[in-house]
Design an enzyme around this catalytic site. Structure first.
Site, PDB file in Angstrom:
ATOM      1  CG  ASP A   1      -1.975  -1.012   1.160  1.00  0.00           C
ATOM      2  OD1 ASP A   1      -1.999  -1.760   0.165  1.00  0.00           O
ATOM      3  OD2 ASP A   1      -2.782  -1.078   2.100  1.00  0.00           O
ATOM      4  CG  ASP A   2       4.613   3.290   2.330  1.00  0.00           C
ATOM      5  OD1 ASP A   2       3.950   4.318   2.552  1.00  0.00           O
ATOM      6  OD2 ASP A   2       5.851   3.225   2.417  1.00  0.00           O
TER       7      ASP A   2
ATOM      8  CD  GLU B   1     -16.024   6.021  12.288  1.00  0.00           C
ATOM      9  OE1 GLU B   1     -16.877   6.364  13.111  1.00  0.00           O
ATOM     10  OE2 GLU B   1     -16.300   5.640  11.141  1.00  0.00           O
TER      11      GLU B   1
ATOM     12  CE  LYS C   1      -8.799   5.154   4.930  1.00  0.00           C
ATOM     13  NZ  LYS C   1      -8.716   3.867   4.265  1.00  0.00           N
TER      14      LYS C   1
ATOM     15  NE  ARG D   1     -14.663   2.402  -2.899  1.00  0.00           N
ATOM     16  CZ  ARG D   1     -13.640   2.996  -2.312  1.00  0.00           C
ATOM     17  NH1 ARG D   1     -13.853   3.860  -1.349  1.00  0.00           N
ATOM     18  NH2 ARG D   1     -12.411   2.710  -2.661  1.00  0.00           N
TER      19      ARG D   1
ATOM     20  CD  GLU E   1     -13.213  -0.871   4.564  1.00  0.00           C
ATOM     21  OE1 GLU E   1     -14.181  -0.155   4.231  1.00  0.00           O
ATOM     22  OE2 GLU E   1     -12.095  -0.795   4.033  1.00  0.00           O
TER      23      GLU E   1
ATOM     24  CB  CYS F   1      19.166 -30.204  20.413  1.00  0.00           C
ATOM     25  SG  CYS F   1      20.651 -31.209  20.636  1.00  0.00           S
TER      26      CYS F   1
HETATM   27  S1  IVH Z   1     -16.485   6.599   5.920  1.00  0.00           S
HETATM   28  C1  IVH Z   1     -18.717   8.907   2.797  1.00  0.00           C
HETATM   29  N1  IVH Z   1     -15.365   5.297   7.906  1.00  0.00           N
HETATM   30  O1  IVH Z   1     -11.766   3.793   3.740  1.00  0.00           O
HETATM   31  C2  IVH Z   1     -17.833   8.299   3.836  1.00  0.00           C
HETATM   32  N2  IVH Z   1     -14.681   4.767   5.710  1.00  0.00           N
HETATM   33  O2  IVH Z   1     -10.022   5.230   1.928  1.00  0.00           O
HETATM   34  C3  IVH Z   1     -16.973   7.230   3.313  1.00  0.00           C
HETATM   35  N3  IVH Z   1     -13.005   2.990   5.586  1.00  0.00           N
HETATM   36  O3  IVH Z   1     -14.068   4.071   1.130  1.00  0.00           O
HETATM   37  C4  IVH Z   1     -16.402   6.274   4.186  1.00  0.00           C
HETATM   38  N4  IVH Z   1     -12.854   2.624   7.741  1.00  0.00           N
HETATM   39  O4  IVH Z   1     -13.926   1.836   2.468  1.00  0.00           O
HETATM   40  C5  IVH Z   1     -15.422   5.468   6.584  1.00  0.00           C
HETATM   41  N5  IVH Z   1     -14.483   4.224   9.755  1.00  0.00           N
HETATM   42  C6  IVH Z   1     -14.540   4.382   8.436  1.00  0.00           C
HETATM   43  C7  IVH Z   1     -13.759   3.619   7.556  1.00  0.00           C
HETATM   44  C8  IVH Z   1     -13.850   3.852   6.184  1.00  0.00           C
HETATM   45  C9  IVH Z   1     -12.431   2.260   6.541  1.00  0.00           C
HETATM   46  C10 IVH Z   1     -12.705   2.840   4.156  1.00  0.00           C
HETATM   47  C11 IVH Z   1     -13.898   2.987   3.235  1.00  0.00           C
HETATM   48  C12 IVH Z   1     -13.540   4.155   2.384  1.00  0.00           C
HETATM   49  C13 IVH Z   1     -12.058   4.094   2.392  1.00  0.00           C
HETATM   50  C14 IVH Z   1     -11.386   5.373   1.959  1.00  0.00           C
END
Ligand code: IVH
Length: 705
Positions: free
Chosen positions: A52-53, A130, A132, A153, A187, A447
């Site tokens: 990812d990086d 929260e 991610k 998505r 997710e 061993c």
């Molecule tokens: S909110 C309209 N909350 O990260 C709001 N997304 O890089 C959209 N994701 O598309 C998403 N944890 O798939 C939201 N706590 C969280 C999330 C989160 C992971 C994902 C999600 C989003 C992506 C963006």
């Protein structure tokens, strides 16, 4: 830094920060092609050659180039597109499923927040913070409380129907607690455990392992008709009205603050971050947001699932409405990205090291790779069966994970990057330390000479500060004693004579007398330390203390069968027979130790009650920490300044408490010294009582004397 930048073969110049520079149009075109391919793989099932990086850096380099050369932007550039423009699908989303913009520092976050406040013309006083989650987004449609469809998505406007996978997703109930019609978004990921189980099942069926949990989830979600089942976990992070949602509910979903919606989603039976160690938190100021970001970041390494950042959202619906949406992402939410903790590097070899108990442990040697601020050259591998199960080969590109101060581990090979030149990992046929045979009857190979194989390591450990604490008996002195044939086991230390020691190199009368005095003092160490010094497999310092306190005497320990040993907390049916067998193996040494006058009792312990008298037996004198679980962290000061962590733990246990190294809801107290970090934060978070070393010393009173 191998994967991402090397793809564009030297024309991309890494910079010290996070980005890189594309030199010309052809380098730009290459980069776009590489990124597009990687994005397609990432969303389809994870066969990406980039971690990812590296992908993020590549996209940032593309963005930078496009900013400088707006006329040259290629149509298939991944920039500005949801999912890098990669995903496909034919089920339209009623409301677009957007992505999130990223920030990478506190400053960038503050600037972003100020921008949103400027846009809506007022201060935002409620922020939702929260984790991610590092998985993939899905929309789950519920009709009258029943789960009818799940959709990926896709490109944000339409996704793929993956309802066939519903059964394998935990946390997404087939039926809600209320008969609501709505769409829940969130997710899907695999926990570390689920990922390991999935790869095991996959390789057992002749498939290639997935490189990491995220690609395993992506691949598994879309797969149909697999011969084996894998499990995944859903986390809800949004709820919106759907077609036929009752107006009253729709109104609630549109107007309630985000934090409240999450509570509602949880109450309906859907899994959310609120059920984890890193629940959603609503705070009032940017400073509090930063604090919460730091807290979640500190807990990251211990979480049983992957997070790649923290999402901060304006909590109030009115703020969200006024901020609105861009084409790619909402303007009221941002992803604060955490440093990457996963990188792809090459497995160049496997070392086999023999430990002090004779266990032969494999360790992976890696092409050095920088992860989260440090260079990683080695990673743990558990045992030969684990290597075989994970189908690792020398020369493999492997996904390596390292977060916080945990020991780096290999997640899996990146199987599709194999060239065919990879070589099988050769398991040793004889002990790499002494050449004896190997006992392969258990998962961890050993061993045949057991603890006698690496006598120097086992005696040095026994003499260490937290065991018998024999000052002057360092590793080089132990080597001398072993080479001179003076000691062949632990007990021989206690029958060394002055003459024998004086005859050794660099041993004058003073050091000899000092060493003899230290050995004499060691005879009085409590049973827990003697037991630990013996190096019983499956027991370390704290387990040795628990065993010693439970049985009180060595005789009682030796008389115990596997069932009796299981009465000690933390010893299960797997461990108990090993301990019994180890003690039987050690019997001659223990006899010799006892004969040499080494203490075989645990001060203050009374031993288990004879059967039938269990209740009366609990009348031990109550200590100040009775029934409490205590975690010590940071540097001790004052009266406790000289105590090692082990001595602190001993103290806790002598006071009737249980020592532990990790903070949880069950922790009663955390002793936080200077420089205490994530454990203090976690204690604050969970509302666990915090005390300073001084307060703790006072609490212990007489016990300290
Ligand atoms: S909110 C309209 N909350 O990260 C709001 N997304 O890089 C959209 N994701 O598309 C998403 N944890 O798939 C939201 N706590 C969280 C999330 C989160 C992971 C994902 C999600 C989003 C992506 C963006």
């Amino acid at each position: 830094m191998r994967s991402g930048l090397s793809v564009v073969s030297g024309r991309m110049v890494p910079m010290t920060t996070t980005s890189a520079v594309l030199a010309d149009a052809s380098a730009y075109a290459d980069a776009v092609a590489t990124a597009t391919k990687a994005a397609a793989a990432y969303y389809a099932g994870g066969d990406s050659a980039l971690d990812d990086d590296s992908y993020d850096r590549l996209v940032r380099a593309i963005e930078a180039y496009e900013k400088e050369h707006p006329d040259e932007v290629l149509a298939d550039s991944p920039t500005g597109k949801v999912a890098g423009g990669a995903a496909v699908g034919d089920v339209p989303h009623s409301v677009p499923m957007l992505s999130l913009d990223n920030v990478f520092s506190a400053e960038q976050f503050a600037a972003w927040a100020a921008g949103v406040e400027r846009r809506i013309g007022r201060e935002i006083t409620a922020w939702s913070v929260e984790p991610k989650l590092d998985g993939l987004a899905i929309a789950a449609r519920y009709v009258k409380g029943r789960l009818t469809r799940i959709i990926t998505r896709g490109d944000g406007t339409a996704g793929e129907d993956v309802s066939h996978g519903i059964d394998s997703i935990e946390g997404l109930p087939a039926e809600l607690a209320e008969p609501y019609t709505l769409e829940i978004r969130g997710e899907v990921l695999m926990t570390t455990r689920q990922f390991e189980a999935a790869n095991e099942a996959r390789t057992a069926h002749g498939g290639e392992p997935f490189a990491n949990a995220r690609s395993a989830a992506a691949g598994s979600l879309r797969a149909k008709d697999r011969a084996y089942k894998v499990r995944m976990l859903f986390f809800g992070y949004g709820a919106i009205p759907a077609e036929h949602t009752a107006e009253e509910l729709a109104e609630r979903l549109r107007t309630r603050p985000h934090g409240e919606l999450m509570t509602l989603v949880g109450a309906l039976g859907v899994h959310t971050a609120d059920a984890t160690e890193v629940p959603n938190r609503v705070v009032a100021t940017i400073d509090e947001v930063q604090e919460r970001i730091a807290e979640i970041g500190a807990l990251r390494a211990e979480l049983p699932f992957g997070i790649d950042g923290i999402v901060v959202k304006a909590d109030l619906a009115t703020d969200q409405q006024d901020a609105g949406f861009g084409t790619r992402a909402p303007r009221w939410a941002i992803a604060y990205k955490l440093p990457a903790v996963e990188k792809i590097t090459k497995l160049v070899g496997v070392e086999w090291n023999v430990g002090r108990t004779g266990v032969i442990a494999p360790r992976a040697e890696l092409e050095p790779v920088e992860i989260d601020g440090s260079t990683v050259t080695y990673a743990t591998l558990h045992n030969p069966a684990d290597i075989a199960r994970r189908d690792l080969r020398i020369g493999d590109q492997v996904m390596v994970y390292k977060a916080g101060d945990i020991i780096p581990r290999i997640e899996a090979p990146v199987a599709h990057l194999r060239t065919g030149d990879e070589q099988p990992i050769v398991f040793p046929e004889v002990c790499p330390q002494c050449g004896s045979g190997i006992d392969t009857s258990e998962q961890r190979w050993r061993c045949e000479r057991g603890r006698n194989c690496h006598l120097v390591a086992s005696l040095s450990y026994a003499a260490g500060r937290d065991q018998l604490d024999i000052e002057g008996l360092g590793a080089s002195r132990v080597v001398q004693l072993v080479d001179a044939g003076l000691v062949a086991d632990l007990a021989d230390l206690f029958t060394l004579t002055r003459e024998q020691l004086l005859a050794l190199d660099r041993m004058g009368p003073t050091s000899t007398d000092n060493l003899l005095a230290a050995i004499e003092r060691a005879k009085a160490q409590p049973l827990s330390r003697v037991l630990c010094a013996l190096g019983v497999r499956g027991t370390g310092r704290s387990m040795s203390r628990r065993i010693a306190r439970h049985f009180a005497t060595m005789d009682a320990i030796r008389a115990a069968d596997a069932e009796a040993v299981q009465e000690v907390e933390g010893i299960g049916p797997e461990k108990s027979p090993v301990i019994v067998a180890e003690l039987a193996e050690l019997a001659p040494v223990i006899d010799k130790l006892a004969a040499a006058g080494v203490n075989m009792t645990e001060p203050g312990a009374t031993g288990p009650a004879p059967k039938g008298e269990a209740e009366e037996a609990d009348e031990r004198p109550a200590g100040p920490l009775d029934g409490m679980t205590v975690v010590v962290t940071g540097a001790m000061t004052g009266a406790l300044a000289d105590l090692s962590r082990n001595q602190m733990n001993e103290l806790v246990e002598r006071a009737g408490g249980k020592s532990s190294s990790s903070v949880s809801k069950r922790t009663s107290m955390v002793v936080a010294g200077e420089g205490a970090g994530s454990k203090r934060t976690k204690a604050e978070d969970l509302g666990v009582r915090l005390v300073t070393p001084d307060e703790f010393a006072e609490l212990l009173g007489d016990l300290l004397a």
